[in-house]
Design an enzyme around this catalytic site. Structure first.
Site, PDB file in Angstrom:
ATOM      1  CB  SER A   7      -0.884  -0.004   1.248  1.00 23.01           C
ATOM      2  OG  SER A   7      -1.524   1.239   1.404  1.00 23.01           O
TER       3      SER A   7
ATOM      4  CE1 TYR B 268      -3.397  -2.377   5.568  1.00 25.92           C
ATOM      5  CE2 TYR B 268      -3.171  -0.072   4.944  1.00 25.92           C
ATOM      6  CZ  TYR B 268      -3.427  -1.388   4.603  1.00 25.92           C
ATOM      7  OH  TYR B 268      -3.719  -1.708   3.303  1.00 25.92           O
TER       8      TYR B 268
HETATM    9  N1  LIG Z   1      -8.838  -0.718  -0.693  1.00 22.99           N
HETATM   10  C1  LIG Z   1      -7.785   0.052  -0.691  1.00 22.99           C
HETATM   11  O1  LIG Z   1      -7.885   1.278  -0.852  1.00 22.99           O
HETATM   12  C2  LIG Z   1      -6.409  -0.542  -0.520  1.00 22.99           C
HETATM   13  C3  LIG Z   1      -5.303   0.325  -0.584  1.00 22.99           C
HETATM   14  C4  LIG Z   1      -4.038  -0.207  -0.441  1.00 22.99           C
HETATM   15  C5  LIG Z   1      -3.862  -1.561  -0.270  1.00 22.99           C
HETATM   16  N2  LIG Z   1      -4.960  -2.381  -0.193  1.00 22.99           N
HETATM   17  C6  LIG Z   1      -4.715  -3.817   0.007  1.00 22.99           C
HETATM   18  O2  LIG Z   1      -5.415  -4.526  -0.986  1.00 22.99           O
HETATM   19  C7  LIG Z   1      -5.662  -5.860  -0.511  1.00 22.99           C
HETATM   20  C8  LIG Z   1      -7.140  -6.195  -0.730  1.00 22.99           C
HETATM   21  O3  LIG Z   1      -7.912  -5.383   0.159  1.00 22.99           O
HETATM   22  P1  LIG Z   1      -9.351  -4.825  -0.196  1.00 22.99           P
HETATM   23  O4  LIG Z   1      -9.215  -3.386  -0.395  1.00 22.99           O
HETATM   24  O5  LIG Z   1      -9.973  -5.627  -1.249  1.00 22.99           O
HETATM   25  O6  LIG Z   1     -10.100  -4.980   1.201  1.00 22.99           O
HETATM   26  P2  LIG Z   1     -10.985  -6.178   1.798  1.00 22.99           P
HETATM   27  O7  LIG Z   1     -12.213  -6.353   1.037  1.00 22.99           O
HETATM   28  O8  LIG Z   1     -11.086  -5.868   3.249  1.00 22.99           O
HETATM   29  O9  LIG Z   1     -10.084  -7.465   1.551  1.00 22.99           O
HETATM   30  C9  LIG Z   1      -9.142  -7.908   2.482  1.00 22.99           C
HETATM   31  C10 LIG Z   1      -9.008  -9.396   2.318  1.00 22.99           C
HETATM   32  O10 LIG Z   1      -8.091  -9.888   3.303  1.00 22.99           O
HETATM   33  C11 LIG Z   1      -8.686 -11.001   3.930  1.00 22.99           C
HETATM   34  N3  LIG Z   1      -8.183 -11.238   5.277  1.00 22.99           N
HETATM   35  C12 LIG Z   1      -8.169 -10.388   6.329  1.00 22.99           C
HETATM   36  N4  LIG Z   1      -7.665 -11.007   7.401  1.00 22.99           N
HETATM   37  C13 LIG Z   1      -7.345 -12.275   7.011  1.00 22.99           C
HETATM   38  C14 LIG Z   1      -6.788 -13.404   7.653  1.00 22.99           C
HETATM   39  N5  LIG Z   1      -6.440 -13.396   8.948  1.00 22.99           N
HETATM   40  N6  LIG Z   1      -6.603 -14.535   6.929  1.00 22.99           N
HETATM   41  C15 LIG Z   1      -6.947 -14.591   5.626  1.00 22.99           C
HETATM   42  N7  LIG Z   1      -7.492 -13.557   4.959  1.00 22.99           N
HETATM   43  C16 LIG Z   1      -7.676 -12.414   5.646  1.00 22.99           C
HETATM   44  C17 LIG Z   1     -10.175 -10.684   3.958  1.00 22.99           C
HETATM   45  O11 LIG Z   1     -10.902 -11.850   4.227  1.00 22.99           O
HETATM   46  P3  LIG Z   1     -12.243 -11.868   5.123  1.00 22.99           P
HETATM   47  O12 LIG Z   1     -13.377 -11.749   4.149  1.00 22.99           O
HETATM   48  O13 LIG Z   1     -12.191 -13.204   5.793  1.00 22.99           O
HETATM   49  O14 LIG Z   1     -12.152 -10.728   6.082  1.00 22.99           O
HETATM   50  C18 LIG Z   1     -10.332 -10.145   2.540  1.00 22.99           C
HETATM   51  O15 LIG Z   1     -10.396 -11.205   1.627  1.00 22.99           O
HETATM   52  C19 LIG Z   1      -5.243  -5.862   0.960  1.00 22.99           C
HETATM   53  O16 LIG Z   1      -3.939  -6.396   1.079  1.00 22.99           O
HETATM   54  C20 LIG Z   1      -5.221  -4.399   1.316  1.00 22.99           C
HETATM   55  O17 LIG Z   1      -4.358  -4.133   2.405  1.00 22.99           O
HETATM   56  C21 LIG Z   1      -6.228  -1.908  -0.318  1.00 22.99           C
END
Ligand SMILES: NC(=O)c1ccc[n+]([C@@H]2O[C@H](COP(=O)([O-])OP(=O)(O)OC[C@H]3O[C@@H](n4cnc5c(N)ncnc54)[C@H](OP(=O)(O)O)[C@@H]3O)[C@@H](O)[C@H]2O)c1
Length: 244
Positions: free
Chosen positions: A137, A150
């Protein structure tokens, strides 16, 4: 060729599974909730007419990581591309003064990612082929008071991937760091960004292309590279006075 996607309930991960399946690759999606992972796999299978298997994966079950990867290989064969899409932003305020809350964020975003990457690196090095994609990120580019637990875990993950890329380069294994800005997912729900927010579909297409082009470090949306170079250039003496 098989593709493993961890954190399948993320919309970005779900879209990525589509990209690879419609491109003819055999995909394995995994999530904490096995039923939800199976629903994602079924949706991908129906909409792409491709192959998509699923399984349960809990990032913090470190002891179970090796057996989990073995089960993936038994199902889809050697893992050619592995995408780490799991992450947990946690609650910065809750983490302040509560080490257990902070440790959970560190464990999901950093410790678990290192554990999985080391296992993947060992098998990919043996085959002298493969690609590891870590979703980090822009929050990891500079510590800010509003999300430094984070941010530091994602920053450590990006630094780790940098070293891993350096180590695996000679064995032909590709390591890509994805630095995402704001994306419209559960993680950013309700957030007032003031900066354009990317759609998961567009993010998945950009990551897919960058992975296939064997990119090293990839910012998306691309303008975040410029934003972060300005943010990183602000002297600490001034930065600490800002409410960021
Ligand atoms: N959205 C943004 O603006 C943004 C920006 C920078 C980076 N990111 C990164 O992009 C990636 C995807 O995130 P997203 O934005 O799509 O958000 P999200 O919908 O919250 O997805 C996060 C994912 O991580 C999984 N997860 C969390 N804790 C876990 C654990 N203990 N074991 C296995 N899986 C786990 C969640 O599964 P559950 O359904 O079980 O919770 C979900 O599938 C992440 O690495 C996030 O940090 C996102």
């Amino acid at each position: 060729m098989s593709v493993l996607i961890l954190g399948a309930t993320s919309r970005i991960a779900h879209e990525l599974a589509h990209r690879y399946a419609e491109n003819g690759q055999s995909v394995f999606v995994a999530a904490r909730d096995a039923d939800e992972a199976a629903r994602v796999a079924a949706d991908v299978g129906v909409r792409t007419e491709g192959t998509c298997a699923s399984g349960r994966f809990d990032a913090t079950d470190f002891a179970g990581h090796a057996a989990f990867l073995d089960s993936v290989r038994e199902t889809v064969g050697p893992i050619e591309v592995a995408i780490l899409a799991f992450g947990d932003m946690g609650d910065q305020h809750a983490s302040e003064g509560d080490f257990e809350a902070a440790r959970h964020v560190i464990d999901v975003n950093y410790t678990a990612a290192v554990s999985i990457c080391e296992l993947l690196a060992a098998s990919m090095t043996e085959r002298a082929a493969g690609s590891i994609v870590g979703i980090a990120s822009v929050a990891g580019d500079r510590g800010r008071q509003s999300n430094y637990i984070y941010g530091s875990a994602k920053g450590a993950f990006a630094l780790y991937l940098q070293g891993l890329r350096n180590r695996l380069f000679k064995s032909g294994v590709h390591v890509m760091t994805v630095k995402l800005g704001f994306v419209d997912t559960r993680m950013t729900y309700g957030l007032k960004t003031g900066i354009p927010i990317a759609a998961p579909d567009a993010v998945s297409r950009a990551i897919f292309d960058a992975q296939r082009g064997r990119s090293d470090v990839f910012y998306y949306p691309h303008f975040w590279r410029g934003i972060m170079s300005v943010v990183k250039a602000i002297p600490e003496a001034a930065f600490k006075r800002l409410s960021l």
